[in-house]
Motif scaffolding. Structure first.
Motif, short mmCIF file in Angstrom:
data_model
loop_
_atom_site.label_atom_id
_atom_site.label_comp_id
_atom_site.label_asym_id
_atom_site.label_seq_id
_atom_site.Cartn_x
_atom_site.Cartn_y
_atom_site.Cartn_z
N HIS A 1 -6.85 0.12 -7.60
CA HIS A 1 -6.88 1.57 -7.79
C HIS A 1 -6.70 1.97 -9.25
O HIS A 1 -6.79 3.15 -9.59
CB HIS A 1 -5.75 2.22 -6.98
CG HIS A 1 -4.40 1.90 -7.52
ND1 HIS A 1 -3.82 0.64 -7.42
CD2 HIS A 1 -3.52 2.66 -8.24
CE1 HIS A 1 -2.65 0.65 -8.01
NE2 HIS A 1 -2.43 1.86 -8.52
N LYS B 1 1.56 6.69 -6.99
CA LYS B 1 0.46 7.54 -7.45
C LYS B 1 0.83 9.02 -7.30
O LYS B 1 0.52 9.85 -8.16
CB LYS B 1 -0.80 7.22 -6.65
CG LYS B 1 -2.06 7.86 -7.21
CD LYS B 1 -3.29 7.34 -6.47
CE LYS B 1 -4.57 7.93 -7.07
NZ LYS B 1 -5.79 7.42 -6.39
N GLU B 2 1.52 9.35 -6.22
CA GLU B 2 1.91 10.73 -5.96
C GLU B 2 3.05 11.20 -6.85
O GLU B 2 3.10 12.38 -7.25
CB GLU B 2 2.31 10.89 -4.49
CG GLU B 2 1.16 10.72 -3.52
CD GLU B 2 1.62 10.75 -2.07
OE1 GLU B 2 2.86 10.83 -1.86
OE2 GLU B 2 0.76 10.68 -1.17
N THR C 1 0.85 4.01 -3.05
CA THR C 1 0.52 5.40 -2.74
C THR C 1 1.62 6.34 -3.22
O THR C 1 1.35 7.39 -3.82
CB THR C 1 0.31 5.57 -1.22
OG1 THR C 1 -0.74 4.71 -0.79
CG2 THR C 1 -0.04 7.02 -0.88
N ALA C 2 2.89 5.94 -2.98
CA ALA C 2 4.03 6.75 -3.42
C ALA C 2 4.10 6.84 -4.94
O ALA C 2 4.41 7.90 -5.50
CB ALA C 2 5.33 6.17 -2.86
N GLU D 1 0.83 -1.21 0.00
CA GLU D 1 0.00 0.00 0.00
C GLU D 1 0.87 1.26 0.00
O GLU D 1 0.57 2.23 -0.71
CB GLU D 1 -0.92 -0.01 1.22
CG GLU D 1 -1.90 1.16 1.24
CD GLU D 1 -2.82 1.11 2.45
OE1 GLU D 1 -3.58 2.08 2.64
OE2 GLU D 1 -2.77 0.10 3.20
N ALA D 2 1.98 1.23 0.75
CA ALA D 2 2.88 2.39 0.81
C ALA D 2 3.52 2.64 -0.54
O ALA D 2 3.64 3.79 -1.00
CB ALA D 2 3.94 2.16 1.88
#
Length: 588
Positions: free
Chosen positions: A537, A517-518, A514-515, A510-511
């Protein structure tokens, strides 16, 4: 001799060095005629009691000057001739390495690593010997032998020379016969060595598996059998090789027999002096080396010929994926339109992909899911152009991918394959592999996005920690994340993660996502996974089954359908709940 024709491109390239070296060899061959002649003259003057101290000193001085000159010439011809042969080895090794890097995946599926290594070592060494020692023995045997025979015939006795050389045609016949047999046997021996080399490489790489299954003894026995096979085949080569020297020694012995027998007769008749007979037999002794060199020459040349044929056979193999004549130098970017109607791997009739059609816009994320062997990786292999023998069309930025040069095309991709390969160097150099000039800040930033920065700092030497071969000293999850960091450092237009999160836990996964995506806004990402949490996602998810696209849509859209995706999602959610429940009870 055919190998010299095959290598004429190199001799033409290095003609200056070879001409200088050969010129020096010829000069040495001429100077070698001086000592025997002086010995004959001095012997006759001693016999006639006419030799003075001044004359003796003069002859000795001439011998010393001749020896020193030959010493210098022999030093420099080695630099020119053997130095050139080293250049040939370097060029062939570079050609092979360059060839290996250009070949597509199917080449490495057909070839064994040990065999390729043998081509780049033993075979090149044999060809180098041909261009070095082979040229030496050819030129030296012709020059020394020719000048010696000329000196014997013109300065002493042409009749005795002719008689002494009568056995020589035997050498020419037998060495030619031995050469043909040697060529065949040496090729077989080299192939056996290639197999042994491959066995060694495979066993060392798979030592963990061998130990885990307790197959050490069986592997040792198999290695011993192959090693004995190599010995047998090399002994077969040695049996032919060992015939050269005895054959030449017998023929030279016959020449000495004829020389002494008929020479003694001419001395008694008065047509030859003792000094001339001594000089003649000294010259005849000098013919031993050219004869041995001639036999050695055939040995070297046949070995080199067999090895060069093996190298050429490898170099003549063409890559399955290559630039089209109209290809342009363009790094692709833009929307991806994937339209593959049919694709099957070489030498198989079964379709690996059948009617796979989808499109994603630049900056979107594509998720590909399906059972093991469904065809997920096959989709990626066509996209990165590992294979091109498919029906249909793939476009990036509305340009067919075949219309772009490979070197430029692949710059658009950051690829993390299922098999994570790390080199035997530092973690820093592994991450910076595709961008060696990256700053430490950039390397650390890529590692942070891949959630491996903290792990690296916990190692004794941090980023300077040296990993073992293929990353053997790291866990599976650490290897995956370092591989991801390596791809991220390139900031590629298209990032491909081929089941690259399988060895990390759900929290780390998940980390990372998320990274990504950013940090990858405006850049395309493609993820294949068995865990649906890694792709839920995504802007588009496709489900592959038996090479066919059976479902397509977003997570929300697929969850409304009764299909494989929804069933698998519920199953994986249930498994996670069971794991969490198990963890809770263990915690109590």
């Amino acid at each position: 001799m055919k190998v010299f024709i095959l290598l004429r491109w190199f001799f033409k390239q290095e003609r200056k060095s070879y001409l200088i070296g050969i010129g020096m060899l010829f000069f040495v061959a001429i100077l070698q005629l001086v000592p025997p002649k002086i010995i004959g003259i001095v012997a006759d003057e001693i016999g006639g009691r006419t030799l003075t101290a001044k004359e003796l000193f003069g002859w000795l001085l001439l011998l010393i000057l001749t020896g020193l000159t030959m010493y210098g010439l022999r030093y420099y011809w080695r630099i020119y001739i053997f130095g050139s042969s080293v250049k040939l080895a370097k060029q062939l090794r570079t050609q092979l390495y360059d060839h290996f890097t250009k070949m597509s995946s199917i080449f490495y599926q057909k070839k064994r690593i040990g065999d390729l290594m043998a081509h780049a070592t033993n075979d090149i060494q044999a060809v180098q010997q041909t261009a070095g020692a082979g040229i030496l023995t050819l030129v030296d045997s012709i020059a020394t032998g020719g000048f010696v025979i000329l000196a014997m015939a013109t300065t002493i006795s042409w009749k005795l020379t002719l008689i002494s050389l009568l056995p020589m045609p035997i050498i020419a016949f037998l060495t030619s016969l031995y050469g043909k047999k040697l060529h065949k046997r040496f090729r077989v021996a080299q192939e056996a060595f290639s197999s042994l080399n491959d066995k060694t490489q495979e066993s060392i790489s798979g030592i963990k598996v061998l130990k885990a299954f307790g197959q050490e003894e069986e592997n040792i026995a198999s290695f011993r059998d192959q090693s004995e096979d190599v010995v047998r085949k090399n002994i077969a080569v040695a049996k032919i090789d060992s015939l050269y020297d005895p054959t030449i020694s017998v023929v030279v012995g016959l020449s000495f027999f004829l020389s002494i027998g008929f020479g003694a007769k001419y001395v008694v008749e008065g047509s030859l002096t003792i000094g001339e007979l001594i000089a003649f037999n000294t010259y005849l002794g000098m013919l031993i080396w050219p004869m041995l060199a001639f036999g050695w020459f055939f040995n070297i040349v046949e070995r080199g010929h067999a090895s060069y044929n093996r190298i050429l056979s490898l170099l003549n193999e063409r890559a399955d994926v290559k630039d089209q004549p109209e290809a342009v130098e363009l790094v692709p970017s833009g929307d991806i339109k994937y339209r593959v109607d049919r694709f099957s791997y070489p030498n198989t009739d079964r379709y690996a992909l059948d009617t796979i059609h989808f499109s994603i816009k630049r900056g979107q994320t594509l998720g590909i899911v399906g059972k093991t062997g469904a065809g997920k990786t096959s989709i990626l292999k066509l996209l990165i152009r590992e294979f091109e023998n498919f029906e249909g069309e793939i476009k990036i930025g509305n340009i067919p991918i075949q219309n772009m040069k490979l070197d430029f095309y692949r710059r658009a991709f950051g690829y993390v394959p299922q098999d994570h390969f790390l080199f035997s160097t530092t973690i820093k150099e592994n991450i910076a592999f595709a961008n060696p000039n990256a700053s430490m800040e950039e390397i650390e930033e890529a590692a942070k996005i891949a959630s491996v920065h903290e792990d690296i700092l916990s190692f004794p030497n941090g980023y300077m920690t040296v990993v073992g071969e293929r990353g053997v000293s790291l866990s599976g999850g650490q290897k995956q994340r370092i591989s991801i960091a390596r791809a991220l450092l390139l900031n590629p237009e298209i990032l491909i993660l081929d089941d690259a999160l399988s060895s990390v836990d759900a929290k780390t996964e998940e980390a990372i996502l998320t990274a990504l995506k950013e940090n990858r806004k405006g850049k395309t990402t493609i993820i294949t996974s068995h865990r649906l949490s890694a792709i839920q996602h995504a802007d588009l998810i496709i489900v592959i089954e038996n090479g066919k696209l059976v479902e397509k849509g977003t997570h929300e859209q697929l969850m409304t359908k009764e299909g494989w995706y929804r069933d698998m999602y519920h199953q994986q959610q249930l498994e996670m709940e069971v794991k969490r429940g198990g963890s809770s009870s263990n915690g109590k």
